[in-house]
Write a protein that holds these residues in place. Structure first.
Motif: not given
Length: 333
Positions: A154-168
């Protein structure tokens, strides 16, 4: 990069639309001069408005693409190719890069806002580029990790910025995988060698409803681990407006509290206010027990409360008398 492709596709369809209009105008040459003139004026107004509406969005996409260069997925998948075993699973959102540089992709791994990237086949949704099966929840992600070794690219933008992955999902990633490579925003994770797998389904069913929006489906307890591991399975029945705190009390036979754990789900990584209706949240809890526990049987009493008011969520058909679900423990546990 994705933004360039979106912008190019938008311009393509805009030009095709303009071409179609001009073809339609050309077909009007047999009509009166004033009719052709009126038609052309209307067409000019139409395309002027269309450009005013479309160009700002296209310009915004171009600026995003310019400021956010695509991470070096070629190098990330090269690292995976050099270190993975033939039967290791490959999970990524960038399936086209996986196919190009690794010639292997097992799952299209994206949890949230995935609809724009999916083809909704009856058997299982797949991604639009390669038809890789969609891996769309933290529980499904955890299940894949429990079946064998896996790589997540993955990359940092997709992982943490764009909302594609939630906390769980992020909590599962943190506890079950380790980052083994990173460069210019591209990230490679591999299954931890010494991890304690998280259960994917409850061993004991409770079905305790808390309020009108949360249900505790059940739990799994691993007393062999040190400290013991309690895994709770929650389901969001409706949208949840507040971030509730979980309480877990260890009680003796006389209902005296011997130990207490208060925490938000997934240690605050995925508050209840972010849960999606219908979603199941797997929540592992380490029970750090006090030394010299007195002999005798004990149990756990658990539920949720509002930290601002300390008011507990009501438990349907409450058998505890204090709005708590009860988990009996054997003497040796």
């Amino acid at each position: 990069p994705l933004f360039y492709l979106i912008t190019a596709a938008s311009l393509k369809y805009l030009l095709l639309l303009i071409k179609g209009w001009f073809a339609l105008m050309k077909a009007q040459t047999g009509q009166q001069r004033w009719q052709r003139y009126t038609f052309r004026q209307a067409a000019m107004v139409f395309f002027g408005v269309l450009l005013l509406v479309t160009l700002p969005r296209l310009w915004k996409d171009l600026l995003i693409a310019w400021r956010t260069p695509e991470p070096p997925y070629n190098l990330a998948f090269q690292y995976v190719a050099e270190h993975r075993q033939s039967d290791d699973a490959v999970l990524t959102m960038n399936t086209s890069a996986a196919a190009l540089y690794l010639d292997r992709v097992d799952y299209f791994a994206i949890q949230n806002n995935a609809g724009q990237f999916l083809l909704d086949y009856p058997e299982q949704p797949v991604d639009r580029w390669l038809g890789a099966p969609w891996l769309g929840s933290a529980s499904a992600f955890n299940s894949v990790l429990n079946t064998g070794e896996a790589w997540f690219v993955v990359d940092t933008q997709r992982l943490t910025t764009f909302g594609f992955y939630l906390g769980d999902w992020l909590a599962t990633l943190d506890t079950q995988m380790e980052q083994v490579w990173a460069q210019d925003g591209a990230l490679v994770y591999r299954t931890r060698a010494n991890r304690n797998p998280i259960p994917t389904a409850p061993e004991t069913i409770i079905n305790a409803q808390l309020g009108d929006a949360i249900r505790l489906d059940g739990y799994a307890l691993d007393a062999e681990q040190s400290p013991p591991q309690l895994t709770l399975f929650w389901t969001a029945l409706n949208a949840i407006e507040s971030d509730y705190t979980i309480f877990i009390h260890l009680r003796d036979e006389a209902n005296n509290t011997l130990a207490q754990w208060d925490r938000q789900p997934l240690d605050g990584a995925y508050p209840t206010g972010q849960w999606l209706p219908g979603e199941t949240v797997i929540d592992p809890v380490s029970l750090i027990l006090p030394q010299n526990l007195p002999p005798g049987e004990c149990h756990l009493a658990l539920g949720m409360y509002d930290l601002n008011t300390l008011e507990r969520l009501p438990v349907a058909e409450d058998a505890s008398g204090e709005n708590a679900a009860l988990i009996p423990l054997l003497k040796g546990e």
